[in-house]
Write an enzyme that holds these catalytic residues in place. Structure first.
Site, PDB file in Angstrom:
ATOM      1  N   GLU B 244      42.093  -6.627 -10.787  1.00 50.20           N
ATOM      2  CA  GLU B 244      42.965  -6.946 -11.932  1.00 50.20           C
ATOM      3  C   GLU B 244      44.344  -6.872 -12.406  1.00 50.20           C
ATOM      4  O   GLU B 244      45.001  -7.841 -12.956  1.00 50.20           O
ATOM      5  CB  GLU B 244      42.100  -6.029 -12.843  1.00 50.20           C
ATOM      6  CG  GLU B 244      42.200  -6.197 -14.704  1.00 50.20           C
ATOM      7  CD  GLU B 244      41.296  -4.693 -15.542  1.00 50.20           C
ATOM      8  OE1 GLU B 244      41.932  -5.766 -16.605  1.00 50.20           O
ATOM      9  OE2 GLU B 244      41.387  -3.993 -15.255  1.00 50.20           O
ATOM     10  N   ASN B 382      50.903   1.098 -21.011  1.00 51.90           N
ATOM     11  CA  ASN B 382      51.572   1.069 -20.398  1.00 51.90           C
ATOM     12  C   ASN B 382      52.416   2.605 -19.684  1.00 51.90           C
ATOM     13  O   ASN B 382      53.159   2.961 -19.497  1.00 51.90           O
ATOM     14  CB  ASN B 382      53.262   0.052 -21.082  1.00 51.90           C
ATOM     15  CG  ASN B 382      52.638  -0.900 -21.031  1.00 51.90           C
ATOM     16  OD1 ASN B 382      52.596  -1.701 -20.021  1.00 51.90           O
ATOM     17  ND2 ASN B 382      54.274  -1.777 -20.887  1.00 51.90           N
ATOM     18  N   GLU B 383      52.143   3.478 -21.321  1.00 56.65           N
ATOM     19  CA  GLU B 383      51.864   4.971 -21.166  1.00 56.65           C
ATOM     20  C   GLU B 383      51.424   5.272 -19.694  1.00 56.65           C
ATOM     21  O   GLU B 383      52.011   6.376 -18.519  1.00 56.65           O
ATOM     22  CB  GLU B 383      51.660   5.459 -21.752  1.00 56.65           C
ATOM     23  CG  GLU B 383      52.379   5.809 -22.999  1.00 56.65           C
ATOM     24  CD  GLU B 383      52.226   4.033 -23.937  1.00 56.65           C
ATOM     25  OE1 GLU B 383      51.884   3.421 -23.905  1.00 56.65           O
ATOM     26  OE2 GLU B 383      53.833   3.803 -24.245  1.00 56.65           O
TER      27      GLU B 383
END
Lengths: 375, 396
Positions: B244, B382-383
């Site tokens: 992915e 994103n964290e």
């Protein structure tokens, strides 16, 4: 496409890194910074012997490199070790201008430069010119076969050590005109040339230089009268690559020191790097470091192309922004220890941030990028 | 160091350009460039054109009908198709499930499903996320209990992208609740027509039906639909996630987005001058262009490593974070560039038959701004990426 260094540059990088990690530890370097000269003649000699200066010149000029990736390879390592020796001033700026404009007699000086026996300084910026390369108030007036120079030059790095200064002065045109600027080789001991020397915040020394009726023969002129501007731009383009690469190397050190600190320093019974607030900020540094590394590759790789100026402006803007982030965040994540003068990070952070003040900060280069993109 | 493509790569790029020039339907590229919504038929039409050329499955080995391109060629294809305004390839069957089947599926599964994916006989969707399992995917609860030749599946999946078009779903299900979370998960292929499955739309904040909830109520799934071994699903899922992550930086989308913002800012006027000459706007635009120039090179560095056989590591996570920040910044610039015409609601403008309200380019930008908030959330937020980066780099 290939992003590996050539074998020769890989060797240069390895040799230089090894030399500096052997000879240039924090304590030694800090002593050099505090010395009267502001740099070490022994280290300079060592760098010359390793061929570091020669790597910044082409074969025609008596070196064995001189391309964008030679510059970036050398300066990244100098930055990594926080080197204060005036490689930019003597080799890239001074040597670069002599190589670009000099006649055979003048070019003979390059041999001495490459061997480490002669220092140079570029006396171009003036008290009110800021980063504007075309603003030159210093005048050059013909007096028989001689030229008389009058004016003031600001923050002339390496001026005191230089045997020759390369002085820009206006022979014609308005103070802001790109036409009419000439460059002269002026011996440091010329009558009428005075200096007020001082140490700089991030190491090394500079001087405010006053030229009061300094008389040089017309043969001291580098290149054609009034046509110095383009050569200055070309050489400063090379300096941009060097400064960006130096900042990158220094940032690498800052981030490594920060990683070591985050994994060893314990508070509340655990390494502080396990606290998410710090872990995420640390990873932001790494993300931006990848950006900076790519930006330096872009600048070095485009130096010999038509797109050099725009790529340089882009790279200097990015490395300046990332540099500030890395310097400030590294200090913050270390806490108090980074505020002490003898700790490695303190010097490294100062080197990174002070790169912003040579030939343009983030704002200057952003504006330049916009201008060049519109053109 | 060589920043440029090799002559072979350039020849390949020319071939891709010629193909797009000839075969990409103009009505499709017009829709993509206008950010209009693509119908199922639009997507299937483009898939069929690519399949005819043998380019629908860039990742796949030739023996399964793929193009078997190297990383540089795949990048060139992605870059050129993004630039030309080609619809993106729907990834669920082609680049998510297929690599898992090739690596872990039975011969029967490969023989049956792979050709059907290429030919568009099956439309796959992904059954991973659940209401209680987002970033912490391994905590998923959808239960599959073996009864004779079948599994009986009960539970709920969510955020199922384009599930409304799908006839097949690949799911992570819990087959053993009594072991460590990661060790009790299996990978099941489920026919969406099986009794007990219900798909409900989730309308997103931009008014679009892109994702769904999928409910499973005593759904009978034949045991031959298990991929690989029971309780090894987490391994397969992680393998899928690495696939992915290709093209994770979205450089092509950002480059197209940058050009679009520039076009808008040249047409819009502020203080009697083109907006692009406004110093504040120009500064923000230049900064994101500079970031994009660097990221494009970071992307090429990873691609060139991948082409040399080195697997990308944590650099993928770095690119994901930076790439999404850049795309979202461009979305914000476009939204602000159009001024008050950012406000009309897209269902009135993009999908309606009426004349556009305001300049044509204004209609989709706010919707795109809100829709693309998803970029920093999905595929590992994103964290989560920052956590991974820090962990790897601190050697923990």
């Amino acid at each position: 496409m290939n992003f590996d260094l050539t074998e020769e540059r890989q060797m240069l990088q390895d040799t230089l890194r090894r030399y500096l990690s052997d000879k240039y530890d924090t304590a030694t370097r800090n002593k050099i910074i505090d010395s009267d000269e502001g740099f070490s003649a022994e280290i300079w000699e060592g760098l010359a012997e390793l061929g570091v200066i020669g790597a910044l010149f082409t074969e025609d000029q008596g070196g064995f490199g001189g391309a964008g990736f030679d510059i970036s390879t050398v300066f990244e390592e100098l930055g990594r070790a926080g080197v204060v020796e005036p490689m930019l001033d003597t080799a890239i700026l001074g040597g670069g201008l002599i190589a670009a404009l000099g006649n055979d007699d003048q070019k003979a000086l390059l041999e001495e430069v490459i061997a480490g026996g002669l220092h140079l300084a570029l006396a171009h910026g003036e008290p009110v010119s800021r980063y504007d390369l075309s603003r030159v108030e210093t005048t050059a007036k013909a007096d028989g076969d001689d030229i008389v120079l009058d004016g003031r030059k600001a923050v002339v790095v390496n001026a005191e050590a230089a045997g020759q200064l390369i002085v820009s002065a206006r022979e014609s045109g308005d103070v802001d005109s790109r036409d009419g600027i000439s460059l002269f080789l002026v011996p440091a001991d010329a009558a009428g040339l005075t200096m007020r020397g001082y140490p700089m915040l991030a190491g090394g020394r500079a001087a405010e230089v006053t030229l009061d009726g300094v008389k040089v023969p017309a043969s001291a002129r580098l290149g054609v009268a009034g046509a110095g501007y383009d050569a200055l731009c070309d050489v400063i383009a090379r300096a941009d690559v060097a400064i960006a690469a130096e900042a990158l190397g220094a940032m690498d050190t800052a981030v490594e020191l920060t990683r070591d600190y985050l994994t060893t320093r314990k508070q509340f019974g655990r390494p502080i790097g396990t606290f998410q607030a710090l872990a995420h900020r640390y990873s932001d540094l790494l993300i931006e470091m990848e950006q900076a590394r790519s930006a330096v590759i872009n600048a070095a790789g485009h130096l010999e192309t038509d797109d050099a100026a725009r790529q340089n402006a882009s790279t200097r803007n990015l490395t300046a922004r990332v540099g500030r982030l890395v310097a400030e965040e590294s200090i913050q994540m270390h806490g108090g220890i980074a505020m002490t003068k003898e700790y490695e990070l303190a010097h490294i952070a100062k080197r990174i941030v002070m790169c912003d003040h040579r030939f343009g900060d983030a704002d200057y280069h952003l504006e330049r990028f916009i201008e060049l993109s519109a053109a | 160091m060589e920043l440029n493509y090799s002559p072979e790569d350039i020849a390949f790029r020319d071939e891709v350009r010629a193909f797009l020039d000839e075969k990409l339907p103009k009505d499709l590229s017009a829709k993509v460039k206008a950010r209009a919504h693509l119908s199922k038929d639009d997507m299937e039409r483009w898939h069929a054109i690519l399949n005819e050329k043998g380019w629908l499955a860039p990742n796949w080995p030739k023996k399964y009908g793929g193009a078997e391109w190297n990383a540089v060629q795949k990048h060139i294809f992605e870059e050129e198709t993004a630039k030309a305004g080609a619809p993106r390839i729907v990834p669920f069957g082609l680049s998510m499930l297929a690599p898992v089947l090739m690596a872990f599926g039975s011969d029967e599964q490969k023989d049956h499903y792979l050709p059907r994916i290429l030919n568009g006989d099956d439309w796959w969707c992904q059954g991973y996320s659940e209401p209680g399992a987002g970033s912490d995917l391994a905590s998923l609860k959808t239960r599959a209990v073996r009864e004779g030749d079948h599994y009986i599946v009960n539970g709920q999946k969510t955020w199922t992208t384009l599930g409304q078009y799908a006839n097949m779903i690949f799911c992570l299900v819990r087959t053993d609740p009594d072991v460590k979370q990661q060790e009790g998960i299996s990978f099941l292929l489920i026919d969406m027509d099986t009794p007990g499955i219900e798909v409900r739309p989730i309308i997103l904040l931009d008014g679009v039906h892109e994702v769904n909830e999928v409910f499973f109520d005593n759904v009978k799934v034949p045991v031959e639909n298990l991929v690989g071994e029971e309780n090894k699903g987490w391994t397969y899922a992680k393998y899928l996630l690495t696939h992915e992550r290709t093209n994770i930086a979205g450089v092509g989308y950002s480059q197209a987005g940058l050009e679009s913002v520039k076009r808008i800012a040249k047409a819009e006027r502020a203080n009697g001058k083109p907006l692009i000459q406004n110093p504040h706007f120009a500064a923000r635009l230049a900064q994101v262009e500079i970031d994009l120039m660097a990221m494009a090179t970071s992307n090429m560095r990873i691609i060139s490593k991948a082409a040399a056989g080195q697997a990308p590591g944590v650099e993928s996570s770095m690119l994901k974070v930076k790439g999404t920040i850049i795309r979202q910044e461009l979305n914000d610039l476009a939204r602000r560039a159009v001024g008050p015409y950012a406000m009309p609601f897209p269902s009135e403008t993009v999908e309606g038959d009426n004349d556009p309200i305001g300049p044509e380019y204004a209609a989709p930008v706010s919707a795109a701004y809100f829709n693309n908030r998803k970029l920093s959330i999905f595929g590992g937020s994103n964290e989560i990426q920052r956590g991974i980066i820090a962990k790897v780099k601190m050697g923990g």
